[in-house]
Design an enzyme around this catalytic site. Structure first.
Site, PDB file in Angstrom:
ATOM      1  N   HIS A 111     -13.630  68.278  84.375  1.00  0.00           N
ATOM      2  CA  HIS A 111     -14.504  67.567  83.880  1.00  0.00           C
ATOM      3  C   HIS A 111     -13.549  66.719  82.845  1.00  0.00           C
ATOM      4  O   HIS A 111     -12.863  67.160  82.156  1.00  0.00           O
ATOM      5  CB  HIS A 111     -15.648  68.516  83.287  1.00  0.00           C
ATOM      6  CG  HIS A 111     -16.577  67.861  82.713  1.00  0.00           C
ATOM      7  ND1 HIS A 111     -16.686  67.046  81.411  1.00  0.00           N
ATOM      8  CD2 HIS A 111     -17.841  67.554  83.318  1.00  0.00           C
ATOM      9  CE1 HIS A 111     -17.887  66.582  81.403  1.00  0.00           C
ATOM     10  NE2 HIS A 111     -18.587  66.773  82.239  1.00  0.00           N
ATOM     11  N   GLY A 163     -22.770  61.261  78.781  1.00  0.00           N
ATOM     12  CA  GLY A 163     -23.709  61.570  77.455  1.00  0.00           C
ATOM     13  C   GLY A 163     -24.089  60.600  76.602  1.00  0.00           C
ATOM     14  O   GLY A 163     -24.344  60.600  75.388  1.00  0.00           O
ATOM     15  N   GLY A 204     -27.129  66.526  80.263  1.00  0.00           N
ATOM     16  CA  GLY A 204     -28.273  66.627  79.295  1.00  0.00           C
ATOM     17  C   GLY A 204     -29.466  67.098  80.178  1.00  0.00           C
ATOM     18  O   GLY A 204     -30.414  67.907  79.709  1.00  0.00           O
ATOM     19  N   GLU A 213     -14.335  66.280  79.772  1.00  0.00           N
ATOM     20  CA  GLU A 213     -14.135  67.033  78.565  1.00  0.00           C
ATOM     21  C   GLU A 213     -13.164  67.867  78.345  1.00  0.00           C
ATOM     22  O   GLU A 213     -12.448  67.998  77.559  1.00  0.00           O
ATOM     23  CB  GLU A 213     -15.313  67.513  78.209  1.00  0.00           C
ATOM     24  CG  GLU A 213     -16.796  66.743  77.790  1.00  0.00           C
ATOM     25  CD  GLU A 213     -18.056  66.975  77.963  1.00  0.00           C
ATOM     26  OE1 GLU A 213     -18.462  68.211  78.421  1.00  0.00           O
ATOM     27  OE2 GLU A 213     -18.747  66.059  78.358  1.00  0.00           O
ATOM     28  N   SER A 269     -25.142  60.367  82.493  1.00  0.00           N
ATOM     29  CA  SER A 269     -26.633  59.724  82.187  1.00  0.00           C
ATOM     30  C   SER A 269     -27.511  59.563  83.663  1.00  0.00           C
ATOM     31  O   SER A 269     -28.330  58.749  83.377  1.00  0.00           O
ATOM     32  CB  SER A 269     -26.508  58.520  81.362  1.00  0.00           C
ATOM     33  OG  SER A 269     -25.715  58.857  80.172  1.00  0.00           O
ATOM     34  N   ASN A 287     -24.587  70.838  84.866  1.00  0.00           N
ATOM     35  CA  ASN A 287     -23.685  71.248  84.029  1.00  0.00           C
ATOM     36  C   ASN A 287     -24.247  71.637  82.533  1.00  0.00           C
ATOM     37  O   ASN A 287     -24.508  70.631  81.716  1.00  0.00           O
ATOM     38  CB  ASN A 287     -22.587  70.147  83.945  1.00  0.00           C
ATOM     39  CG  ASN A 287     -21.477  70.356  82.958  1.00  0.00           C
ATOM     40  OD1 ASN A 287     -21.271  71.747  82.405  1.00  0.00           O
ATOM     41  ND2 ASN A 287     -20.497  69.430  82.784  1.00  0.00           N
ATOM     42  N   TRP A 288     -24.470  72.713  82.253  1.00  0.00           N
ATOM     43  CA  TRP A 288     -25.090  72.984  80.948  1.00  0.00           C
ATOM     44  C   TRP A 288     -23.955  73.009  79.766  1.00  0.00           C
ATOM     45  O   TRP A 288     -24.528  72.972  78.790  1.00  0.00           O
ATOM     46  CB  TRP A 288     -25.350  74.643  81.093  1.00  0.00           C
ATOM     47  CG  TRP A 288     -26.533  74.775  82.028  1.00  0.00           C
ATOM     48  CD1 TRP A 288     -27.021  74.102  82.790  1.00  0.00           C
ATOM     49  CD2 TRP A 288     -27.295  76.106  82.094  1.00  0.00           C
ATOM     50  NE1 TRP A 288     -28.108  74.950  83.603  1.00  0.00           N
ATOM     51  CE2 TRP A 288     -28.032  76.044  82.983  1.00  0.00           C
ATOM     52  CE3 TRP A 288     -27.004  77.286  81.588  1.00  0.00           C
ATOM     53  CZ2 TRP A 288     -28.961  76.985  83.474  1.00  0.00           C
ATOM     54  CZ3 TRP A 288     -27.991  78.538  81.729  1.00  0.00           C
ATOM     55  CH2 TRP A 288     -28.981  78.023  82.945  1.00  0.00           C
ATOM     56  N   LYS A 289     -22.825  72.518  80.108  1.00  0.00           N
ATOM     57  CA  LYS A 289     -21.822  72.659  78.896  1.00  0.00           C
ATOM     58  C   LYS A 289     -21.890  73.720  78.099  1.00  0.00           C
ATOM     59  O   LYS A 289     -22.278  74.943  78.300  1.00  0.00           O
ATOM     60  CB  LYS A 289     -21.942  71.403  78.242  1.00  0.00           C
ATOM     61  CG  LYS A 289     -22.025  70.264  79.052  1.00  0.00           C
ATOM     62  CD  LYS A 289     -21.935  68.846  78.455  1.00  0.00           C
ATOM     63  CE  LYS A 289     -22.144  67.731  79.418  1.00  0.00           C
ATOM     64  NZ  LYS A 289     -21.492  66.439  79.081  1.00  0.00           N
ATOM     65  N   GLU A 301     -17.624  60.648  87.863  1.00  0.00           N
ATOM     66  CA  GLU A 301     -18.110  60.796  86.578  1.00  0.00           C
ATOM     67  C   GLU A 301     -17.288  59.655  85.613  1.00  0.00           C
ATOM     68  O   GLU A 301     -16.542  59.835  84.808  1.00  0.00           O
ATOM     69  CB  GLU A 301     -18.307  62.003  85.957  1.00  0.00           C
ATOM     70  CG  GLU A 301     -18.899  63.158  86.780  1.00  0.00           C
ATOM     71  CD  GLU A 301     -19.281  64.095  85.774  1.00  0.00           C
ATOM     72  OE1 GLU A 301     -20.554  64.531  85.719  1.00  0.00           O
ATOM     73  OE2 GLU A 301     -18.566  64.580  84.952  1.00  0.00           O
TER      74      GLU A 301
HETATM   75  C1  PEP Z   1     -21.717  65.624  82.638  1.00  0.00           C
HETATM   76  O1  PEP Z   1     -21.382  66.107  81.733  1.00  0.00           O
HETATM   77  O2  PEP Z   1     -20.844  66.125  83.715  1.00  0.00           O
HETATM   78  C2  PEP Z   1     -22.744  64.651  82.687  1.00  0.00           C
HETATM   79  C3  PEP Z   1     -22.904  64.007  83.705  1.00  0.00           C
HETATM   80  O3  PEP Z   1     -23.334  64.544  81.529  1.00  0.00           O
HETATM   81  P1  PEP Z   1     -24.755  63.802  81.081  1.00  0.00           P
HETATM   82  O4  PEP Z   1     -25.532  63.740  82.505  1.00  0.00           O
HETATM   83  O5  PEP Z   1     -25.530  64.174  79.987  1.00  0.00           O
HETATM   84  O6  PEP Z   1     -24.315  62.176  81.075  1.00  0.00           O
END
Ligand code: PEP
Length: 257
Positions: free
Chosen positions: A102, A180, A242, A104, A220, A9-11, A174
């Site tokens: 997601h 993050g 990330g 966010e 993460s 997921n590049w966001k 998640e």
């Molecule tokens: C995500 O945003 O779906 C995610 C898992 O981010 P990160 O790996 O950066 O925690």
């Protein structure tokens, strides 16, 4: 047999040039390490910003098991919704997947389980596979309410689908406190929740569907901890934020089975 998936997921990161350079590096990785020959034979999906999707999808053409996905779609088919992108547009660009729910989107854009159910519906109606995200915030976990939260997210967002429709959905667990933050769920915590999610799918649908549902872990996850997370029987891969922005790290995660 359920499908293993590693999704990035590049966001809202990377310019078009940077995104194309990353997608070309991933495509190169998939050519030199054919995904269907790797351990677990994972499918790899890059969830890119909308504006990158056409070019990135082009760079994946002809590469087995390498796909793209949108990070969102709107709830209506078309019309006067300035700034929105429809599932039909996404499908017309050759994109096969869409992220729905997601954390966010839930937190910053007020997306409720009810709205997300509409997004799932319109994605499926346009032949796009939804990857439905669920997960609790830290307070909910500390209060011991995490199972109830995830149950409600699944019941309202997904469990009204027919068996045939549900078979096209991937679930991404998640925990919001892990996204993050650098704090990863322990393999035990991930396995516990994934097994619970699978039991809910079994209760709602049946054992066969539950066994064939892909449930990803996100939060993460990185090149160092991916193997111990993916080693769990109910963890079928990862949704990576990330660590999906660097081809080397993402490649190492893809090889983590
Ligand atoms: C995500 O945003 O779906 C995610 C898992 O981010 P990160 O790996 O950066 O925690």
């Amino acid at each position: 047999m359920r499908k293993k998936i590693v999704a990035g997921n590049w966001k809202m990161n990377l310019t078009l040039e940077e995104g194309l350079s990353l997608s070309k590096a991933i495509a190169e990785f998939a050519k030199t390490n054919p995904l269907d020959k790797l351990n677990g034979s994972p499918k790899v999906i890059m969830f890119t910003p909308f504006i990158h999707l056409v070019s990135v999808t082009e760079s994946t053409k002809g590469i087995n098991q390498l796909e793209t996905g949108a990070q969102n779609c709107y709830i209506e088919e078309k019309g006067a919704f300035t700034g929105e992108i429809s599932a039909k547009m996404i499908q017309s660009a050759g994109v096969k997947n869409v992220l729905v729910g997601h954390s966010e989107r839930r937190a910053y854009f007020g997306e409720t389980n009810e709205v997300l159910a509409k997004k799932v519906e319109i994605a499926l109606a346009n032949n796009i596979n939804p990857m439905y995200c669920c997960g609790e915030v830290l307070d909910e976990r500390n209060a011991g309410n995490h199972f109830n939260v995830v149950k409600e997210q699944l019941e309202k967002g997904l469990f009204w689908l027919s068996e045939e429709e549900f078979a096209k959905v991937v679930i991404a667990y998640e925990p919001v406190w892990a996204i993050g933050t650098g704090v990863t769920a322990s393999p035990e915590q991930a396995q516990e929740m994934h097994a619970y999610i699978r039991s809910l799918v079994k209760d709602k649908y049946n054992e066969n569907i539950a066994e064939n549902t892909t449930i990803l872990y996100g939060g993460s996850c990185n090149a160092k901890n991916a193997s111990e997370l993916f080693a769990n029987p109910d963890v079928d891969g990862g949704l990576i934020g990330g660590a999906s922005l660097k081809a080397e790290d993402f490649g190492a995660i893809i090889q983590a089975y």
